[in-house]
Design an enzyme around this catalytic site. Structure first.
Site, short mmCIF file in Angstrom:
data_model
loop_
_atom_site.label_atom_id
_atom_site.label_comp_id
_atom_site.label_asym_id
_atom_site.label_seq_id
_atom_site.Cartn_x
_atom_site.Cartn_y
_atom_site.Cartn_z
N GLN A 121 -2.87 0.11 2.72
CA GLN A 121 -2.88 0.74 4.05
C GLN A 121 -3.54 -0.19 5.07
OE1 GLN A 121 -1.39 3.79 4.88
NE2 GLN A 121 -1.81 3.05 6.93
N ASP B 99 6.74 -1.71 1.39
CA ASP B 99 6.62 -1.73 2.86
C ASP B 99 7.54 -2.80 3.45
OD1 ASP B 99 5.11 0.10 4.22
OD2 ASP B 99 3.19 -0.93 3.89
N LYS C 296 1.26 10.17 2.44
CA LYS C 296 2.14 9.41 1.53
C LYS C 296 1.98 9.93 0.10
CE LYS C 296 2.02 5.48 4.60
NZ LYS C 296 1.34 4.29 5.05
#
Ligand code: NAP
Length: 302
Positions: free
Chosen positions: A98, A121, A54
């Site tokens: 994460q 997200d 990422k």
């Protein structure tokens, strides 16, 4: 006839090029640089590799991007404080924690602490609700479902009026993609059926699908005879079924298998995504797209 292969690798590269241009323009015209923070708790090797990917992509696109590594034993209170710091940092437009996080921390509390307008997200209940309402209300779409929708649209499949069957009802794939495709509008307007372990006749449902999206996490669950000839098949499943030595690097790498028996299915489907190289590359790309959207939203740019 063999199906057209929908390459997530190629489509993701196209979208990244578009984003790169958009980021350069935002910088030049408005002095805005999209900012992404990835927070990693502990050193889980898979998580380290996801976060590294990422960050690498964010750098390549010209983002302001930071990696914040925290020890495995960070307290829940300290992690929440850290999120609050980034919620209030105007240089940061996207906050990503994460997952998974260690068991002593309540994952729900952490995800709910992220400002919904920086929740790239799209896991925050506010963004889940916005997605249900649809239209302009939906600020960010969750990354894997957004990637699936792009794959379908960019490979020229008509969703409007199509029979879509989604195998799986998880919060990160099945439920959101089903909701997205039933909305009124472009790339949607489909008749959607969601099937799961409680479904009586999985095969009969799959056979009806003009667009079949499979996110079950069961290797080769969908048999070729379950596929309607000419259908568009999106295989989300990524299942590790063993290990092999990579010819390229000489290193041990996992053998990955999708939820669809690709080799047999491609003789019946009209188009199909491979595993790997299908949905996978799209997920990170859509995270980047959400961060650019967030930066534009923060600056009041449409
Ligand atoms: P999940 O949370 O385990 O959910 C799986 C869903 O599939 C559940 O709703 C389950 O039904 C259903 N299911 C499982 N076995 C079934 C069967 N035999 N018949 C019918 N339905 C069945 O999984 P997920 O997080 O959605 O992930 C699914 C797969 O996609 C995994 O392989 C994952 O690695 C992959 N994935 C890939 C990406 C990517 O970027 N490429 C992203 C996310 C996930 P119940 O609800 O009834 O249990």
């Amino acid at each position: 006839m063999s199906a057209r292969i929908i390459s997530g690798t190629e489509i993701a590269a196209q979208i990244r090029e578009e984003l790169k241009k958009e980021v350069a323009e935002l910088k030049e015209k408005h002095g805005i640089v999209p900012g992404l923070i990835t927070i990693l708790v502990g050193k889980n090797p898979a998580s380290v590799s996801y976060v590294t990917g990422k960050q690498k992509t964010a750098h390549e696109l010209g983002f302001y991007s930071l990696q914040d590594d925290q020890p495995e034993n960070i307290s829940e209170a300290d992690l929440l404080k850290l999120i609050d710091k980034y919620n209030n940092d105007p240089k940061i437009h996207g906050i990503l924690v994460q997952l998974p996080i260690p068991k002593h921390i309540d994952e729900k509390k952490v995800l709910n602490a992220i400002n919904p307008d920086k929740d790239v997200d799209a896991f925050h209940p506010v963004n889940v609700g916005r997605l249900m309402i649809g239209g302009d209300e939906a600020k960010f779409l969750p990354c894997t479902p957004a990637g699936i929708q792009e794959l379908i649209m960019r490979s020229g499949f008509e969703t409007s009026g199509a029979e879509v069957v989604v195998v799986g009802r998880s919060n990160i794939v099945g439920k959101p993609i089903a909701n997205m495709l039933l909305q009124k509008g472009k790339g949607a307007n489909a008749t959607v059926t969601v099937v799961h372990t409680g479904t009586k006749n999985l095969e009969a449902h799959c056979k009806r699908a003009d667009i079949l999206i499979v996110a079950a996490g069961v290797p080769h669950l969908v048999k070729p005879e379950w596929i309607k000839p000419g259908a568009c098949v999106i295989d989300v499943g990524v299942n590790r079924v063993g290990e092999k030595i990579s010819e390229k690097t000489g290193k041990t790498v996992p053998i990955l298998r999708g939820d669809v028996d690709f080799d047999a299915a491609k003789e019946i489907a009209g188009a199909i995504t491979p595993v790997p190289g299908g949905v996978g590359p799209m997920t990170i790309t859509m995270l980047m797209k959400n961060t650019v959207t967030s930066a534009k939203m923060a600056a009041g740019i449409k």
